[in-house]
Design an enzyme around this catalytic site. Sequence first.
Site, PDB file in Angstrom:
ATOM      1  N   ARG A  95       1.165  23.836 -32.620  1.00  0.00           N
ATOM      2  CA  ARG A  95       1.949  23.540 -33.827  1.00  0.00           C
ATOM      3  C   ARG A  95       3.282  22.934 -33.393  1.00  0.00           C
ATOM      4  NH1 ARG A  95       5.750  27.055 -37.369  1.00  0.00           N
ATOM      5  NH2 ARG A  95       6.132  25.541 -39.003  1.00  0.00           N
ATOM      6  N   HIS A 140      10.852  20.300 -39.985  1.00  0.00           N
ATOM      7  CA  HIS A 140      11.395  21.543 -39.432  1.00  0.00           C
ATOM      8  C   HIS A 140      12.897  21.324 -39.218  1.00  0.00           C
ATOM      9  CE1 HIS A 140      10.211  25.383 -37.054  1.00  0.00           C
ATOM     10  NE2 HIS A 140      11.526  25.367 -37.103  1.00  0.00           N
ATOM     11  N   GLU A 185       9.842  26.927 -43.586  1.00  0.00           N
ATOM     12  CA  GLU A 185      10.864  27.885 -44.046  1.00  0.00           C
ATOM     13  C   GLU A 185      11.869  27.293 -45.024  1.00  0.00           C
ATOM     14  OE1 GLU A 185      12.707  29.847 -40.760  1.00  0.00           O
ATOM     15  OE2 GLU A 185      10.846  30.800 -40.121  1.00  0.00           O
ATOM     16  N   ASN A 326       5.499  32.700 -41.505  1.00  0.00           N
ATOM     17  CA  ASN A 326       6.376  32.992 -40.369  1.00  0.00           C
ATOM     18  C   ASN A 326       6.905  34.400 -40.579  1.00  0.00           C
ATOM     19  OD1 ASN A 326       6.027  30.264 -39.895  1.00  0.00           O
ATOM     20  ND2 ASN A 326       8.199  29.765 -39.823  1.00  0.00           N
ATOM     21  N   TYR A 328       8.666  37.846 -38.546  1.00  0.00           N
ATOM     22  CA  TYR A 328       9.236  38.390 -37.307  1.00  0.00           C
ATOM     23  C   TYR A 328       9.613  39.860 -37.388  1.00  0.00           C
ATOM     24  CZ  TYR A 328       9.823  33.638 -35.441  1.00  0.00           C
ATOM     25  OH  TYR A 328       9.605  32.369 -34.963  1.00  0.00           O
ATOM     26  N   GLU A 394       4.251  31.529 -37.308  1.00  0.00           N
ATOM     27  CA  GLU A 394       5.228  31.945 -36.290  1.00  0.00           C
ATOM     28  C   GLU A 394       5.304  33.460 -36.237  1.00  0.00           C
ATOM     29  OE1 GLU A 394       9.246  30.378 -36.505  1.00  0.00           O
ATOM     30  OE2 GLU A 394       8.486  28.371 -37.001  1.00  0.00           O
TER      31      GLU A 394
HETATM   32  C1  GBH Z   1      12.180  30.785 -37.213  1.00  0.00           C
HETATM   33  O1  GBH Z   1      12.975  31.281 -38.253  1.00  0.00           O
HETATM   34  C2  GBH Z   1      12.350  29.288 -37.102  1.00  0.00           C
HETATM   35  O2  GBH Z   1      11.318  28.622 -37.803  1.00  0.00           O
HETATM   36  C3  GBH Z   1      12.381  28.803 -35.681  1.00  0.00           C
HETATM   37  O3  GBH Z   1      12.830  27.477 -35.648  1.00  0.00           O
HETATM   38  C4  GBH Z   1      13.249  29.725 -34.867  1.00  0.00           C
HETATM   39  O4  GBH Z   1      13.428  29.281 -33.547  1.00  0.00           O
HETATM   40  C5  GBH Z   1      12.595  31.085 -34.863  1.00  0.00           C
HETATM   41  O5  GBH Z   1      12.495  31.561 -36.149  1.00  0.00           O
HETATM   42  C6  GBH Z   1      13.366  32.147 -34.090  1.00  0.00           C
HETATM   43  O6  GBH Z   1      14.585  32.408 -34.711  1.00  0.00           O
HETATM   44  O7  GBH Z   1      21.501  34.179 -36.924  1.00  0.00           O
HETATM   45  O8  GBH Z   1      21.842  36.288 -38.057  1.00  0.00           O
HETATM   46  O9  GBH Z   1      22.266  34.194 -39.230  1.00  0.00           O
HETATM   47  C7  GBH Z   1      12.845  32.676 -38.522  1.00  0.00           C
HETATM   48  C8  GBH Z   1      13.732  33.065 -39.705  1.00  0.00           C
HETATM   49  C9  GBH Z   1      15.966  32.637 -40.378  1.00  0.00           C
HETATM   50  C10 GBH Z   1      15.536  34.257 -38.711  1.00  0.00           C
HETATM   51  C11 GBH Z   1      17.405  32.533 -39.886  1.00  0.00           C
HETATM   52  C12 GBH Z   1      16.969  34.185 -38.240  1.00  0.00           C
HETATM   53  C13 GBH Z   1      19.234  33.622 -38.850  1.00  0.00           C
HETATM   54  C14 GBH Z   1      19.853  34.965 -38.780  1.00  0.00           C
HETATM   55  N1  GBH Z   1      15.113  33.005 -39.279  1.00  0.00           N
HETATM   56  N2  GBH Z   1      17.843  33.792 -39.327  1.00  0.00           N
HETATM   57  S1  GBH Z   1      21.484  34.904 -38.221  1.00  0.00           S
END
Ligand code: GBH
Length: 497
Positions: A95, A140, A185, A326, A328, A394
Site C-alpha cells: 500500500r 495521503h 484519514e 487505520n 492503532y 494501517e
Molecule cells: C497514521 O495516522 C497515518 O496515516 C500515517 O501517515 C502515520 O505515519 C501513522 O499513523 C503513524 O502515526 O501528535 O499527539 O498530535 C494515525 C492517526 C492521527 C495518530 C494524528 C496521531 C497525532 C497525534 N494519527 N495523531 S499528536
Amino acid sequence: MKAILFLICASSFAFADLPDYYFPDDFVFGTATASYQVEGGWNEDGKGESIWDVGTHEHADWVADNSNGDVACDSYHKYKEDVQLLKALGVNFYRFSISWPRILPDGKIDNVNQAGIDYYNNLINELLANGIEPYATMYHWDLPQPLQDEGGWPNRVLADYFVDYARVLFDNFGDRVKHWMTFNEIMSICELGYGQGSFAPYVNGPGVEDYQCTHTILLAHGRTYRLYDENYRSQQNGLVGIAIDTSWNEPNNPDSADDQQASEQAMQMNYGWFVNPVFNGNYPDIMIQRIHDISLQQGYSESRLPEFTADEQQMLKGTVDFLGLNHYTSYMVYLSDGGVGQPDHYADVGVVSYQDPSWPSSASSWLKEVPWGINRNLVWIKNHYGNPPVLITENGWSDTGELEDNGRVDYYRNYLYEILKAIHEDGCNVIGYTAWSLMDNFEWMSGYTQRFGLHYVDFNDPERPRTRKLSSYVFSNIVTTKHIDWDYKPDWPPTEN
Ligand code: GBH
C-alpha cells in the site's frame, strides 16, 4: 530450580491454551507507506510543491527534529530496493500513496507531469514483476500548494480538481492497480489540518473549517467512486475504497448507560462522521442533531455542519467496495458536563477521553497498546454497517529505532490475535491486514524521532540504507504461515545482514 521450571511451563501453557486460529486462505497481508513520508525527490523532474513541502520549509522549527521529507527514505530513487524488502517479507501487496503534485504540479489537469507518471509506472511494474499487488492511495495528505492557495479543502471546488486527478490515475494505472483508496484519514486531514491547525496547512478553524473540509472530501470520494463505476469498472474490474482512522472508545464503566452513550457518541462523531455517509448517504443522526443544537445555542443561525442535498446523499450512498481501517490505539470515555463554549469539534462530541496508565507506551504519546480495542472496533463496524469487507489499512507501533524491537513484535502478535478472534469468534468480515510501516519514515510533526518501520532506515547516511528489524522476521513468519507462532524466533542477530 523447581520454581523456574514451573514459570517456564506456566508461560508456555498460557499460550497453548489459546485456540490456534489461522487466517483464511484468501486473507491478504501487506505493508504501507505514504508518498511524502518516504519518497523524497521533493522538487525533482517537474514535481510541484505540496502543503507539506511549503509547511516544513516555512516552519522548520515546528517539526520535532527540524527535519522534513525533502529526501526522507529516498524511495523516489530506491523503489527497487523497497520492492526487494517486500519480496523478502513475502507479503501479497504494497500500500503506497501517489503524490498529487508529482502527477499534476499545479493540482490541475492542464499540466500533467509525464516524469511523475513514469515513476509510478516503474514502481507498479516492479511490484508486479515480483509478485506483489499494488494497492494505491490517491491522497495521503500532500495537497498541491496552488490548491491550498485557493482555500484548500474547505473550498468545494477542490472536489472537481480531485475527480480530474482521479481520472488521470485510472487512465494511467487502472490497467494494473486493482485496489484503490481515495483518501487516507479524513479526520487527520480535516481536524488536524483545518480544525486544530497542528498539521499542514496549519489552518485554525475548529468546529467550522474542519466540517467544510470533510464535506468537500466526502463529495470528492463519492464522485470518484461513481466515475469508476461509469467509465472504468467494466474494463478494469478493480475495487475502490477509502482508509478511515479510528481509535476504539471504551465506556469508562461498561455497566453505565451514560458511559455507553459516551462510547457510541465518540464512535459516531469521530468515525461515523466519515463512514456513515459512504454507506448510508449522510452524517450520523446524532451528529446532525448535536451540532445543530449547539450551533444555535452559540448564536449561529444554522448548523456549522454542512448539509448534503438529496441528490448528493443518493450519490454518496454505497460508495465503498471495501472499508479501509487505520487503527492503532484506544481510549476510555465518559460524557462531559457539556457547557456550550467556542465552536470546536471535540466540544461537539461531548466526551472526555483518557488512556489507562497501565497500557504499554510507545514512543508516540498518543499510542498505547490495547489489543482488545481492535477486536471491539471490528465488532462495532460489523454491527453498524452490515458486516462489510474490512481491509485493515494501517496498524503499527513506534519506538526510537531498536533493531531488536520486542515491543513491536508483541504489539503485532497481540493485535493480530485479536483480529483472528474477530474473524473466528465474532464473524467479522476482515479481508486483509496492512502493517504500518514497511520502513522508518518521516513521521509528520515528529520528524524522524518516532519510528514505525519493520526495517530500520539510517537517515544520517546519504544512501539511506535499510536494515531488517526483528519484527520483520516475525511478521514474515505470520504472513507466510497464516498463523501466529508465539515461540517463533529467527536467528538473532541475523547472519545475513
Ligand atoms: C497514521 O495516522 C497515518 O496515516 C500515517 O501517515 C502515520 O505515519 C501513522 O499513523 C503513524 O502515526 O501528535 O499527539 O498530535 C494515525 C492517526 C492521527 C495518530 C494524528 C496521531 C497525532 C497525534 N494519527 N495523531 S499528536
